[in-house]
Design a protein around this motif. Sequence first.
Motif, PDB file in Angstrom:
ATOM      1  N   GLY A 142       0.818  -1.215   0.000  1.00 44.29           N
ATOM      2  CA  GLY A 142       0.000   0.000   0.000  1.00 44.29           C
ATOM      3  C   GLY A 142       0.848   1.259   0.000  1.00 44.29           C
ATOM      4  N   GLY A 143       2.077   1.175   0.525  1.00 45.91           N
ATOM      5  CA  GLY A 143       2.966   2.337   0.501  1.00 45.91           C
ATOM      6  C   GLY A 143       3.348   2.722  -0.910  1.00 45.91           C
ATOM      7  N   ALA A 144       3.561   1.703  -1.765  1.00 46.70           N
ATOM      8  CA  ALA A 144       3.842   1.982  -3.175  1.00 46.70           C
ATOM      9  C   ALA A 144       2.594   2.548  -3.851  1.00 46.70           C
ATOM     10  CB  ALA A 144       4.298   0.705  -3.876  1.00 46.70           C
ATOM     11  N   GLU A 145       1.419   2.070  -3.400  1.00 47.06           N
ATOM     12  CA  GLU A 145       0.162   2.580  -3.984  1.00 47.06           C
ATOM     13  C   GLU A 145      -0.050   4.051  -3.602  1.00 47.06           C
ATOM     14  OE1 GLU A 145      -2.117  -1.287  -2.621  1.00 47.06           O
ATOM     15  OE2 GLU A 145      -3.264  -0.288  -4.177  1.00 47.06           O
ATOM     16  N   VAL A 146       0.302   4.391  -2.364  1.00 50.04           N
ATOM     17  CA  VAL A 146       0.177   5.801  -1.939  1.00 50.04           C
ATOM     18  C   VAL A 146       1.089   6.682  -2.797  1.00 50.04           C
ATOM     19  CG1 VAL A 146       0.639   7.424  -0.057  1.00 50.04           C
ATOM     20  CG2 VAL A 146      -0.519   5.245   0.427  1.00 50.04           C
ATOM     21  N   ALA A 147       2.302   6.208  -3.039  1.00 50.43           N
ATOM     22  CA  ALA A 147       3.236   6.997  -3.864  1.00 50.43           C
ATOM     23  C   ALA A 147       2.657   7.241  -5.257  1.00 50.43           C
ATOM     24  CB  ALA A 147       4.571   6.264  -3.966  1.00 50.43           C
ATOM     25  N   LEU A 148       2.049   6.195  -5.837  1.00 50.13           N
ATOM     26  CA  LEU A 148       1.486   6.339  -7.196  1.00 50.13           C
ATOM     27  C   LEU A 148       0.296   7.283  -7.237  1.00 50.13           C
ATOM     28  CD1 LEU A 148       1.294   3.010  -9.223  1.00 50.13           C
ATOM     29  CD2 LEU A 148       2.970   4.852  -9.356  1.00 50.13           C
ATOM     30  N   ALA A 149      -0.418   7.395  -6.130  1.00 46.94           N
ATOM     31  CA  ALA A 149      -1.601   8.264  -6.114  1.00 46.94           C
ATOM     32  C   ALA A 149      -1.225   9.744  -6.024  1.00 46.94           C
ATOM     33  CB  ALA A 149      -2.514   7.888  -4.949  1.00 46.94           C
ATOM     34  N   CYS A 150       0.019  10.024  -5.628  1.00 43.42           N
ATOM     35  CA  CYS A 150       0.456  11.430  -5.575  1.00 43.42           C
ATOM     36  C   CYS A 150       0.606  11.968  -6.993  1.00 43.42           C
ATOM     37  CB  CYS A 150       1.776  11.538  -4.813  1.00 43.42           C
ATOM     38  SG  CYS A 150       1.609  11.216  -3.038  1.00 43.42           S
ATOM     39  N   ASP A 151       0.589  13.307  -7.112  1.00 44.08           N
ATOM     40  CA  ASP A 151       0.751  13.905  -8.444  1.00 44.08           C
ATOM     41  C   ASP A 151       2.186  13.770  -8.957  1.00 44.08           C
ATOM     42  OD1 ASP A 151      -1.923  14.953  -8.599  1.00 44.08           O
ATOM     43  OD2 ASP A 151      -1.331  16.421  -7.086  1.00 44.08           O
ATOM     44  N   LEU A 152       3.142  13.865  -8.025  1.00 40.96           N
ATOM     45  CA  LEU A 152       4.567  13.807  -8.386  1.00 40.96           C
ATOM     46  C   LEU A 152       5.321  12.954  -7.363  1.00 40.96           C
ATOM     47  CD1 LEU A 152       4.921  17.625  -9.109  1.00 40.96           C
ATOM     48  CD2 LEU A 152       5.050  15.836 -10.846  1.00 40.96           C
ATOM     49  N   ARG A 153       6.480  12.400  -7.764  1.00 40.97           N
ATOM     50  CA  ARG A 153       7.278  11.544  -6.908  1.00 40.97           C
ATOM     51  C   ARG A 153       8.751  11.898  -7.064  1.00 40.97           C
ATOM     52  NH1 ARG A 153       2.803   9.825  -8.228  1.00 40.97           N
ATOM     53  NH2 ARG A 153       3.479  10.484 -10.284  1.00 40.97           N
ATOM     54  N   VAL A 154       9.396  12.111  -5.920  1.00 47.20           N
ATOM     55  CA  VAL A 154      10.849  12.255  -5.856  1.00 47.20           C
ATOM     56  C   VAL A 154      11.362  11.031  -5.099  1.00 47.20           C
ATOM     57  CG1 VAL A 154      12.750  13.613  -4.917  1.00 47.20           C
ATOM     58  CG2 VAL A 154      10.735  14.774  -5.862  1.00 47.20           C
TER      59      VAL A 154
END
Length: 251
Positions: A107-119
């Motif tokens: 789910g942590g990877a899923e939260v990252a994907l739901a964000c608009d941008l990722r660093v």
Amino acid sequence: MLRITREGGLALWTVDRPHRRNAMDWATMETFARAVEEACADPTLRVVILTGAEGAFLSGADLYELSSYRTEADGRRLSTLMGEALRRMETAPWISIAAINGPARGGGAEVALACDLRVMAEDADLAFVQITWALPPGWGGGQRLRRRVGLGRAMELLLTARRIGASEALQLGLVERIAPAGQALAVARALAEEILQWDAEAVRAVKALLREGEEMPYEAALAAERERFARLWAAPAHWAAKARFLNRRSM
Ligand SMILES: CC[C@H](C(=O)O)C(=O)SCCNC(=O)CCNC(=O)[C@H](O)C(C)(C)COP(=O)(O)OP(=O)(O)OC[C@H]1O[C@@H](n2cnc3c(N)ncnc32)[C@H](O)[C@@H]1OP(=O)(O)O
């Protein structure tokens, strides 16, 4: 525990459960969902950076706590609570940036994907490990992954649960920027400042047209984009920016 700090138009949300590598228990998930709703009601909020404490991003749901919630209704509560909160974040008027400072699992990877941008820090990794728990994704990560990397690659990542390092994540289009180890938050802050320098309504329009365009037929999305352009063409911020250019020699 979700720690929230505010710095003008920027908010920093930190999942602070390092003893569980920032896995989210019910209380943290409920706090997160409430924070998303409250943030959507705050017109002064422009960018939210989401990260984890002490060198991990998010380890998904808390496996210890959830071990006593075994019914289908419990599963529906888990997928609905975070699934709806992440969807609300996608449609929020503010920009969300995931500062992936360490392992992002399930789910942590899923939260990252739901964000608009990722660093993503160069030493961090993502893994969609749900299959190792005899589960599919529960927080929308399957659909977001498919849209982002295509059906075949999404299938491969979900069915192998393999780790995705930063350079591969960048190459796959899963993240937008790579940071040196330990610098994901600093690079996310710099990205936030690049966004905060622009007119707030123009930034909101860019996010809205891209997000709503994902759900529209192409022609309708093009028409919606033209309409947003026309409305902001008449906006004072546009003409103030033009005036600075046109009058720059006399300034
Ligand atoms: C829809 C949600 C979705 C689902 O329900 O399907 C999920 O998200 S399920 C959870 C998916 N997450 C995982 O499978 C990650 C499991 N954790 C790990 O792979 C590692 O812990 C890792 C890579 C995150 C960090 O590894 P590291 O070696 O740095 O630390 P440790 O493994 O020693 O862990 C330290 C400490 O944290 C506890 N921990 C880690 N992850 C979780 C978690 N998701 N839930 C509860 N606790 C977690 C781990 O058990 C250790 O504590 P200890 O008291 O020693 O057991």
